[in-house]
Design a protein around this motif. Sequence first.
Motif, PDB file in Angstrom:
ATOM      1  N   SER A   1      -3.944   2.607  13.243  1.00 22.87           N
ATOM      2  CA  SER A   1      -3.094   3.412  14.109  1.00 22.87           C
ATOM      3  C   SER A   1      -3.074   2.889  15.535  1.00 22.87           C
ATOM      4  CB  SER A   1      -3.562   4.873  14.110  1.00 22.87           C
ATOM      5  OG  SER A   1      -4.871   4.982  14.647  1.00 22.87           O
ATOM      6  N   ALA A   2      -4.132   2.173  15.937  1.00 21.78           N
ATOM      7  CA  ALA A   2      -4.221   1.676  17.306  1.00 21.78           C
ATOM      8  C   ALA A   2      -3.528   0.329  17.484  1.00 21.78           C
ATOM      9  CB  ALA A   2      -5.687   1.570  17.732  1.00 21.78           C
ATOM     10  N   CYS A   3      -3.677  -0.582  16.512  1.00 24.87           N
ATOM     11  CA  CYS A   3      -3.151  -1.930  16.744  1.00 24.87           C
ATOM     12  C   CYS A   3      -2.647  -2.643  15.499  1.00 24.87           C
ATOM     13  CB  CYS A   3      -4.226  -2.801  17.411  1.00 24.87           C
ATOM     14  SG  CYS A   3      -5.757  -2.950  16.468  1.00 24.87           S
ATOM     15  N   ARG A   4      -2.970  -2.194  14.289  1.00 28.95           N
ATOM     16  CA  ARG A   4      -2.523  -2.823  13.053  1.00 28.95           C
ATOM     17  C   ARG A   4      -2.830  -4.324  13.004  1.00 28.95           C
ATOM     18  NH1 ARG A   4       0.066   0.137   9.596  1.00 28.95           N
ATOM     19  NH2 ARG A   4       0.942   2.145  10.210  1.00 28.95           N
ATOM     20  N   PRO A   5      -4.088  -4.712  12.786  1.00 30.36           N
ATOM     21  CA  PRO A   5      -4.424  -6.139  12.629  1.00 30.36           C
ATOM     22  C   PRO A   5      -3.863  -6.695  11.319  1.00 30.36           C
ATOM     23  CG  PRO A   5      -6.339  -4.782  12.198  1.00 30.36           C
ATOM     24  CD  PRO A   5      -5.273  -3.850  12.686  1.00 30.36           C
ATOM     25  N   THR A   6      -3.966  -7.997  11.156  1.00 28.93           N
ATOM     26  CA  THR A   6      -3.370  -8.678  10.014  1.00 28.93           C
ATOM     27  C   THR A   6      -3.985  -8.199   8.710  1.00 28.93           C
ATOM     28  OG1 THR A   6      -3.083 -10.617  11.424  1.00 28.93           O
ATOM     29  CG2 THR A   6      -2.812 -10.921   9.052  1.00 28.93           C
ATOM     30  N   SER A   7      -3.121  -7.775   7.770  1.00 31.96           N
ATOM     31  CA  SER A   7      -3.605  -7.332   6.463  1.00 31.96           C
ATOM     32  C   SER A   7      -4.160  -8.515   5.679  1.00 31.96           C
ATOM     33  CB  SER A   7      -2.467  -6.684   5.672  1.00 31.96           C
ATOM     34  OG  SER A   7      -1.968  -5.547   6.341  1.00 31.96           O
ATOM     35  N   ASN A   8      -5.062  -8.222   4.761  1.00 35.41           N
ATOM     36  CA  ASN A   8      -5.722  -9.217   3.914  1.00 35.41           C
ATOM     37  C   ASN A   8      -6.632 -10.162   4.691  1.00 35.41           C
ATOM     38  OD1 ASN A   8      -5.138  -8.599   1.272  1.00 35.41           O
ATOM     39  ND2 ASN A   8      -3.276  -9.814   1.206  1.00 35.41           N
ATOM     40  N   GLN A   9      -6.830  -9.903   5.996  1.00 33.80           N
ATOM     41  CA  GLN A   9      -7.720 -10.750   6.792  1.00 33.80           C
ATOM     42  C   GLN A   9      -8.762  -9.933   7.547  1.00 33.80           C
ATOM     43  OE1 GLN A   9      -5.686 -13.620   9.268  1.00 33.80           O
ATOM     44  NE2 GLN A   9      -4.083 -13.966   7.750  1.00 33.80           N
ATOM     45  N   PHE A  10      -8.339  -8.838   8.174  1.00 32.39           N
ATOM     46  CA  PHE A  10      -9.269  -8.004   8.932  1.00 32.39           C
ATOM     47  C   PHE A  10      -9.853  -6.937   8.020  1.00 32.39           C
ATOM     48  CE2 PHE A  10     -10.343  -4.219  11.322  1.00 32.39           C
ATOM     49  CZ  PHE A  10     -11.112  -4.738  12.342  1.00 32.39           C
ATOM     50  N   GLY A  11     -11.157  -6.701   8.140  1.00 40.36           N
ATOM     51  CA  GLY A  11     -11.813  -5.674   7.341  1.00 40.36           C
ATOM     52  C   GLY A  11     -12.941  -5.019   8.108  1.00 40.36           C
ATOM     53  N   VAL A  12     -13.106  -3.709   7.897  1.00 35.56           N
ATOM     54  CA  VAL A  12     -14.216  -2.983   8.500  1.00 35.56           C
ATOM     55  C   VAL A  12     -15.460  -3.204   7.641  1.00 35.56           C
ATOM     56  CG1 VAL A  12     -15.053  -0.733   9.248  1.00 35.56           C
ATOM     57  CG2 VAL A  12     -12.628  -1.284   9.434  1.00 35.56           C
ATOM     58  N   VAL A  13     -16.585  -3.489   8.286  1.00 34.16           N
ATOM     59  CA  VAL A  13     -17.809  -3.878   7.585  1.00 34.16           C
ATOM     60  C   VAL A  13     -18.712  -2.661   7.411  1.00 34.16           C
ATOM     61  CG1 VAL A  13     -19.837  -5.368   7.642  1.00 34.16           C
ATOM     62  CG2 VAL A  13     -17.649  -6.191   8.541  1.00 34.16           C
ATOM     63  N   GLY A  14     -19.270  -2.530   6.221  1.00 34.69           N
ATOM     64  CA  GLY A  14     -20.243  -1.488   5.940  1.00 34.69           C
ATOM     65  C   GLY A  14     -21.518  -2.077   5.360  1.00 34.69           C
ATOM     66  N   ILE A  15     -22.659  -1.757   5.952  1.00 32.79           N
ATOM     67  CA  ILE A  15     -23.962  -2.257   5.495  1.00 32.79           C
ATOM     68  C   ILE A  15     -24.802  -1.060   5.067  1.00 32.79           C
ATOM     69  CG2 ILE A  15     -26.036  -3.541   6.113  1.00 32.79           C
ATOM     70  CD1 ILE A  15     -24.397  -4.990   8.229  1.00 32.79           C
ATOM     71  N   GLN A  16     -25.353  -1.142   3.877  1.00 32.23           N
ATOM     72  CA  GLN A  16     -26.236  -0.094   3.390  1.00 32.23           C
ATOM     73  C   GLN A  16     -27.614  -0.677   3.107  1.00 32.23           C
ATOM     74  OE1 GLN A  16     -25.023   1.918  -0.186  1.00 32.23           O
ATOM     75  NE2 GLN A  16     -26.732   3.360  -0.140  1.00 32.23           N
ATOM     76  N   VAL A  17     -28.627  -0.031   3.658  1.00 33.76           N
ATOM     77  CA  VAL A  17     -30.007  -0.398   3.400  1.00 33.76           C
ATOM     78  C   VAL A  17     -30.637   0.748   2.623  1.00 33.76           C
ATOM     79  CG1 VAL A  17     -32.223  -1.053   4.383  1.00 33.76           C
ATOM     80  CG2 VAL A  17     -30.108  -1.776   5.501  1.00 33.76           C
TER      81      VAL A  17
END
Length: 241
Positions: A111-127
């Motif tokens: 909603s803020a900027c729409r980065p390139t699809s299929n390239q940008f991803g939000v990272v999730g780390i679970q320990v």
Amino acid sequence: MFQNKQSEGTYISDVIMPLLRATLSNLPNGHICLSTTECQSLASKLCINDGAGKRRIGKKPDIMALEKCEGKLVEYLYLESSRIICNDTKKNDDETKLWRELLDGISYINSACRPTSNQFGVVGIQVAGEKISLNVLINDAIGIPRYFHVDHAEIPLTSGISWRIKPLMRLLLTLRNIIIVNKSLLIQALKQAISHPPRNVHPSPAVSSPRREERREEPGQKRPRKNSKTRKLTKQKSAHF
């Protein structure tokens, strides 16, 4: 004895954060901010309170990576951790919570900027205990979010399990590469969104041509009907031409 008594906060500050700092330090495209205060996620807060009459508290990840560019603060890494001793209930709850945090994060960034699809991803780390998992939520070409499990490893807490070091190094280097790419794509998308705002924000007015204005009929005025002579003359003219 120490595994049973160690708290989640001690595990994060003594083990998890040193791993992240060593992995994400001296990035070629700038620094990032790692928040360990377990504060409220901005993306989760906006998503939960969107259109709601009563304001509610958003999710609080154990660790977040923040980026401030062009006056906007965005989150693109979330981490959920347990103690060294972790049961299945805690693991499943953290897995669900992390997935929801990534959905809120990608929705806010789009909603803020729409980065390139299929390239940008939000990272999730679970320990979960001694196991660390690397996940990414990325939008495909048509905008559907896809959740991927990228890699997993086990954290070497004692000297007798050195065989865990190589898989952990591979996971951390993969994380570093993803963050470098994400930072570049995010900065470009934010600058593009500010310099080129979306068009057609307001509906354009309807413009009538002069010929259309001439043909417009007054309210209550009936269109004259053609008589038989007029029809016959019209047919003759069309046949002649």
